[in-house]
Design a protein around this motif. Sequence first.
Motif, mmCIF file in Angstrom:
data_model
loop_
_atom_site.group_PDB
_atom_site.id
_atom_site.type_symbol
_atom_site.label_atom_id
_atom_site.label_comp_id
_atom_site.label_asym_id
_atom_site.label_seq_id
_atom_site.Cartn_x
_atom_site.Cartn_y
_atom_site.Cartn_z
ATOM 1 N N GLY A 1 -5.490 4.909 24.415
ATOM 2 C CA GLY A 1 -4.391 3.831 24.214
ATOM 3 C C GLY A 1 -3.921 3.598 22.790
ATOM 4 O O GLY A 1 -2.913 3.082 22.573
ATOM 5 N N MET A 2 -4.535 4.046 21.752
ATOM 6 C CA MET A 2 -4.307 3.728 20.505
ATOM 7 C C MET A 2 -2.959 4.306 20.188
ATOM 8 O O MET A 2 -2.337 5.349 20.581
ATOM 9 C CB MET A 2 -5.091 4.416 19.312
ATOM 10 N N LEU A 3 -2.145 3.687 19.332
ATOM 11 C CA LEU A 3 -0.614 3.953 18.961
ATOM 12 C C LEU A 3 -0.557 4.740 17.486
ATOM 13 O O LEU A 3 -1.389 4.143 16.680
ATOM 14 C CB LEU A 3 0.077 2.799 18.910
ATOM 15 N N GLU A 4 0.086 5.478 17.401
ATOM 16 C CA GLU A 4 0.145 6.301 16.082
ATOM 17 C C GLU A 4 0.954 5.630 14.962
ATOM 18 O O GLU A 4 2.002 5.102 15.236
ATOM 19 C CB GLU A 4 0.532 7.863 16.522
ATOM 20 N N VAL A 5 0.189 5.520 13.870
ATOM 21 C CA VAL A 5 0.970 4.982 12.671
ATOM 22 C C VAL A 5 1.547 5.930 11.897
ATOM 23 O O VAL A 5 0.567 6.600 11.293
ATOM 24 C CB VAL A 5 0.146 3.931 11.908
ATOM 25 N N LYS A 6 2.641 6.084 11.594
ATOM 26 C CA LYS A 6 3.127 7.034 10.452
ATOM 27 C C LYS A 6 4.337 6.450 9.825
ATOM 28 O O LYS A 6 5.384 6.318 10.535
ATOM 29 C CB LYS A 6 3.319 8.321 11.457
ATOM 30 N N ALA A 7 4.176 6.415 8.425
ATOM 31 C CA ALA A 7 5.167 6.012 7.504
ATOM 32 C C ALA A 7 5.123 6.534 6.268
ATOM 33 O O ALA A 7 4.025 6.798 5.821
ATOM 34 C CB ALA A 7 5.268 4.274 7.740
ATOM 35 N N ARG A 8 6.277 6.744 5.586
ATOM 36 C CA ARG A 8 6.148 7.224 4.391
ATOM 37 C C ARG A 8 7.424 6.878 3.545
ATOM 38 O O ARG A 8 8.538 6.706 4.035
ATOM 39 C CB ARG A 8 5.877 8.670 4.326
ATOM 40 N N ASP A 9 7.321 6.393 2.609
ATOM 41 C CA ASP A 9 8.419 6.201 1.725
ATOM 42 C C ASP A 9 8.127 6.753 0.229
ATOM 43 O O ASP A 9 7.023 7.355 -0.043
ATOM 44 C CB ASP A 9 9.070 4.806 1.720
ATOM 45 N N THR A 10 8.971 6.428 -0.795
ATOM 46 C CA THR A 10 8.903 6.983 -2.084
ATOM 47 C C THR A 10 7.489 6.422 -2.656
ATOM 48 O O THR A 10 7.049 7.123 -3.412
ATOM 49 C CB THR A 10 10.111 6.570 -2.970
ATOM 50 N N PHE A 11 7.337 5.291 -2.245
ATOM 51 C CA PHE A 11 5.939 4.511 -2.732
ATOM 52 C C PHE A 11 4.775 5.158 -2.286
ATOM 53 O O PHE A 11 3.794 5.186 -3.024
ATOM 54 C CB PHE A 11 6.189 2.909 -2.695
ATOM 55 N N GLY A 12 4.631 5.483 -1.235
ATOM 56 C CA GLY A 12 3.519 5.698 -0.585
ATOM 57 C C GLY A 12 3.603 6.206 0.941
ATOM 58 O O GLY A 12 4.622 6.197 1.496
ATOM 59 N N LYS A 13 2.137 6.429 1.544
ATOM 60 C CA LYS A 13 2.289 6.986 2.933
ATOM 61 C C LYS A 13 1.217 6.147 3.772
ATOM 62 O O LYS A 13 0.236 5.587 2.868
ATOM 63 C CB LYS A 13 1.943 8.233 2.665
ATOM 64 N N VAL A 14 1.422 5.950 4.984
ATOM 65 C CA VAL A 14 0.534 5.115 5.908
ATOM 66 C C VAL A 14 0.331 5.973 7.014
ATOM 67 O O VAL A 14 1.323 6.240 7.659
ATOM 68 C CB VAL A 14 1.192 3.888 6.127
ATOM 69 N N ASN A 15 -0.891 6.155 7.312
ATOM 70 C CA ASN A 15 -0.983 6.749 8.860
ATOM 71 C C ASN A 15 -2.394 6.295 9.311
ATOM 72 O O ASN A 15 -3.342 5.783 8.752
ATOM 73 C CB ASN A 15 -0.923 8.421 8.770
#
Length: 556
Positions: A219-233
């Motif tokens: 059920g879990m949803l994927e988190v994925k983001a990145r910008d010049t400052f950092g990355k989240v997953n």
Amino acid sequence: MPIKVLVPEVISKIAAGEVIERPASVVKELVENSLDAGASQINVEAQGGGIELVKVTDNGAGIPASEVELAFCRYATSKISNLADLESIFSLGFRGEALPSIAAVAEVEVFTKASPDIVGTYMYLRKGDIIRKESRGRAQGTTVTVRRLFHYFPVRLKFLKSVNRESSHIANILSQYALAFPEVRFSLLLDKRLSLQTTGNGDLRDVVNQIYGLEVAQGMLEVKARDTFGKVNGLVSPPSLTRSNRNYISFFVNRRWVYSPLLMRATEEAYHGLLMDGKHPMAIINISLPPEEIDVNVHPTKAQVKFRHEQAVFAIAEEAVKRALTRAPIAKSRVMPFPATSWSHQGSWMIKEKEPISIAPLPAPDLPVLRVMGQIANTYIVAEGPEGLYLIDQHAAHERILYERILAQWLKKEVEVQGLLQPITIELSPSEEQNLEANEENLTQFGFTIEPFGGRNYLIRTVPVVVAKANIPEVVNILLGNLASKDNPTPWEEKIAQSLACHSAIKGGQQLGNEEMRELIRQLEQAKQPRTCPHGRPTMIHLSLHQLEKEFGRVS
Ligand code: ADP
Ligand code: MG
């Protein structure tokens, strides 16, 4: 880098304090060492809550024979050497305190071999003293065995909780590291029973499956983001998958498990308005930042970090979780096809948990234009849209509309107020009186004028227009109760708006004319979050055309 004792200038900058508080701290420090040594397999064993025995075996780099003794000296580390290194830490450990601290309060055996050495080293220490040291053969890697923790320190022993509690701390620590390092194969034996085993195949969902089970993993949803400052997953739960405490939320910063109120707030903000009161999401979130953005040297157990740019961290985390949530299905309810009999006799749809046909998630967050077809059970509006059939809970939908309107008026300081021709008297309990006093200003902002009238009696002179027709003493009572509730972290203005919306919304069981239904749907289409009521319950259930075709056997 070889192990060296840090220079006094660096030592003086290190956050001092107790590293080994309980058996789980031993596990944490040893596992961190194994990870820093680049191990791909880490086996942990604990007995008697870790007091009798903790044993950690890894296949990492090992300790060279010439450095084994040094590893047990205070402030001896191979991970940093100068002040500049302290500013940007890449490893989990960096203070050279764990091995000597453990050795000081237990009996420790270390058995290790680093790659250029032909033979390994075995060393046995008791209360920090080296009792035996010899060469012994083994494969590359390290095994540290810790026995009789705090045995010579009865006072420390007394402070430990039951064996079960200590074992569960150990299991939790290992679970957290397994979540942070899906590419490492972990196993945990608690009192000879296999309690956790991960594959090390690098897939976080597989680790979640091992720890929280298949339903959660799927059920879990994927988190994925990145910008010049950092990355989240990582992974977060959809609003339909919740827990009643925050224990299922894990944060990692550069894969270090941390306790972070800031990240907790950012995550909860992303779920704002989507969860019922008292419900919390599940989340595994790793933030990767350049090491100079974080200060790990704030607490001896390294469980807290300081961010150089807190706002930026907050924003990137909140945004990443929000984005993941837009992919959530609208309502997790499962719908039974309605047999003709139940349709005509009961006038309502059967909603059941079992024999499910799952409902298709809606791709876009906004509502399409809907055409009202009718009402069932005087409670649900049936509507048609380009994507199929919608069933809308009239109370929940109206609550959502009013809630947004009330908050918008309050924000613009344009709350519509109704003076009462005949002021209403209410008597408050002593605790309600306290709540009223504490919240008088807040209530005034929403249009209430409540004046003392002798004893514990009060006169209500004005109310917000939305509740003018409701049972006003009841509304005030409930409002005061909600505002006082401490375990609900919702901001006060939202608590007030929720209560007002709930009391003034159309109820279930109320017959609506066609025009009224059309107006309600039109307003719902314009709401910012049309799919949930302010308490997080769904306002609607959607059956796609494809779903209908499947039900009728038109497609397979
Ligand atoms: P720190 O991790 O802060 O450096 P520790 O006291 O935990 O301090 O460990 C001291 C040193 O011993 C480490 O810097 C590392 O060089 C070595 N060491 C400890 N455990 C291991 C291990 N499992 N594998 C390889 N080296 C290790
Ligand atoms: Mg260490």
